[in-house]
Design an enzyme around this catalytic site. Structure first.
Site, PDB file in Angstrom:
ATOM      1  N   HIS A  70      -0.505  -0.102  -9.847  1.00 17.93           N
ATOM      2  CA  HIS A  70      -1.254  -0.937  -8.893  1.00 17.93           C
ATOM      3  C   HIS A  70      -1.782  -2.201  -9.580  1.00 17.93           C
ATOM      4  O   HIS A  70      -2.968  -2.532  -9.506  1.00 17.93           O
ATOM      5  CB  HIS A  70      -2.410  -0.151  -8.267  1.00 17.93           C
ATOM      6  CG  HIS A  70      -2.869  -0.729  -6.952  1.00 17.93           C
ATOM      7  ND1 HIS A  70      -3.299   0.047  -5.900  1.00 17.93           N
ATOM      8  CD2 HIS A  70      -2.967  -2.009  -6.516  1.00 17.93           C
ATOM      9  CE1 HIS A  70      -3.641  -0.728  -4.886  1.00 17.93           C
ATOM     10  NE2 HIS A  70      -3.439  -1.997  -5.242  1.00 17.93           N
TER      11      HIS A  70
ATOM     12  N   ARG B  41       0.849  -1.188   0.000  1.00 15.02           N
ATOM     13  CA  ARG B  41       0.000   0.000   0.000  1.00 15.02           C
ATOM     14  C   ARG B  41       0.886   1.239   0.000  1.00 15.02           C
ATOM     15  O   ARG B  41       1.873   1.321   0.731  1.00 15.02           O
ATOM     16  CB  ARG B  41      -0.917   0.026   1.223  1.00 15.02           C
ATOM     17  CG  ARG B  41      -2.119  -0.912   1.139  1.00 15.02           C
ATOM     18  CD  ARG B  41      -3.117  -0.441   0.089  1.00 15.02           C
ATOM     19  NE  ARG B  41      -4.348  -1.212   0.067  1.00 15.02           N
ATOM     20  CZ  ARG B  41      -4.580  -2.245  -0.720  1.00 15.02           C
ATOM     21  NH1 ARG B  41      -3.624  -2.686  -1.535  1.00 15.02           N
ATOM     22  NH2 ARG B  41      -5.747  -2.870  -0.693  1.00 15.02           N
TER      23      ARG B  41
ATOM     24  N   GLU C 186      -4.119   7.486  -5.756  1.00 13.65           N
ATOM     25  CA  GLU C 186      -4.190   6.708  -6.987  1.00 13.65           C
ATOM     26  C   GLU C 186      -5.450   7.067  -7.762  1.00 13.65           C
ATOM     27  O   GLU C 186      -6.503   7.309  -7.147  1.00 13.65           O
ATOM     28  CB  GLU C 186      -4.164   5.209  -6.670  1.00 13.65           C
ATOM     29  CG  GLU C 186      -2.844   4.758  -6.076  1.00 13.65           C
ATOM     30  CD  GLU C 186      -2.811   3.278  -5.746  1.00 13.65           C
ATOM     31  OE1 GLU C 186      -1.708   2.771  -5.479  1.00 13.65           O
ATOM     32  OE2 GLU C 186      -3.882   2.622  -5.740  1.00 13.65           O
TER      33      GLU C 186
END
Length: 324
Positions: free
Chosen positions: A289, A241, A270
């Site tokens: 991601h 994360r 993000e």
């Protein structure tokens, strides 16, 4: 044979596939599966629903929880639940489960390994050399004999340890739980400690890889003082994360040459701004991601949700409960 339970899938309209198709394939054949319509009335869509499948835990809202009176399981189609209001669901007494780390461990480990290889062989510099005709000049170092420090020793860290061991790396790890002697032997750990050993691992690792959930205790656990403990030749790997790392401090350390590089799949905000100074650095390898997200991951998570739905239909306790 009649259909099983009434199931409602909350998709992410921006990332529909392959997730929706895999949920339909795994769940739809044996259950009355509906896809939530974000433009239609809320209450009617939750009427009589037995199970909700929530993409990533990010699609559920408090108004949904308020009308989910018949729901026996709220299944998060993902691992982390930092985007999910778990406290509110607990207050509403709605049972919640996730798809834990074992369902993404292999792709996360492979991505982390990819970062280590790219950083060790100075991928950005090598590509510049290809374009400028600079050939046969030594570039980078080897992973063999280098030290990998694993911060957290869950499923993805264990898979990475297997791969790093095959490359001849020294492996150190810490975790909040006790790492057993059997695990130390299986994964070839030279050291297995607890969170209080973080500073020691930071100072020893040539590659420091993060494998933790994000919560109030772990947010920005890698800040300026922690980065200053790392070797100038060390690289930070983050497939967990973005909020685990203070990005401003990481940028300063990388731009000033106080650490050698970083492999980053996750960011504080993000999607990350393409002009973010961190991703512009030549010693950073970045991906959007996707470290744990492959076509195989989608199928495994859909199968996990389907299995839990079957357990609920049979009146059995479902797996991976997180609300207790």
């Amino acid at each position: 044979m009649g259909l099983g339970l009434k199931v409602l899938f909350l998709p992410n309209p921006k990332i529909l596939q392959p997730w929706q198709n895999d949920v339909v394939a795994a769940v739809g054949a044996r259950n009355d599966l509906k896809i939530f319509d974000y433009d239609s009335a809320l209450r009617a869509q939750f009427d009589g629903i037995d199970v909700v499948i929530d993409f990533g835990g990010a699609m559920g809202t408090r108004p949904m929880a308020d009308v989910a009176q018949s729901v026996k399981l709220w299944q998060i189609l993902g691992t982390g639940f930092d985007h999910f209001d778990l406290a509110y669901w607990k207050q509403k007494k709605i049972p919640v489960a996730n798809c834990p780390g074992e369902f993404t461990a292999i792709p996360l480990a492979e991505c982390a390994m990819m970062y280590m290889l790219m950083l060790s062989r100075q991928w950005t510099q090598s590509q510049h050399s290809v374009q400028t005709g600079r050939f046969c000049v030594p570039c980078g170092t080897e992973l063999f004999g280098r030290t990998l420090a694993l911060i957290g020793f869950g499923s993805s860290a264990r898979e990475l340890a297997h791969r790093a061991r095959a490359f001849g790396m020294r492996i150190l790890a810490i975790d909040i739980r006790e790492i057993s002697l059997a695990e130390k032997k299986e994964f070839g750990l030279e050291f297995a400690g607890k969170p209080e050993d973080l500073n020691q691992l930071l100072s020893l690792g040539d590659y420091v890889s993060l494998h933790l959930h994000l919560n109030e205790e772990t947010r920005h656990m890698i800040g300026g003082s922690q980065i200053r403990l790392m070797k100038p030749s060390a690289c930070l790997i983050n497939v967990a994360r973005g909020g685990l790392v203070d990005e401003k401090e990481l940028y300063l350390a990388l731009s000033e040459g106080r650490i050698a590089g970083a492999g980053l799949d996750v960011f504080d905000v993000e999607p990350v701004d393409p002009n973010h100074p961190l991703v512009k650095l030549p010693n950073v390898v970045a991906t959007p991601h996707i470290a744990g997200v492959t076509a195989d991951t989608s199928k495994r998570r859909a199968a996990c949700a389907a299995h839990n739905i079957d357990l609920v239909a049979q009146g059995k306790e479902f797996l991976y409960r997180i609300d207790q």
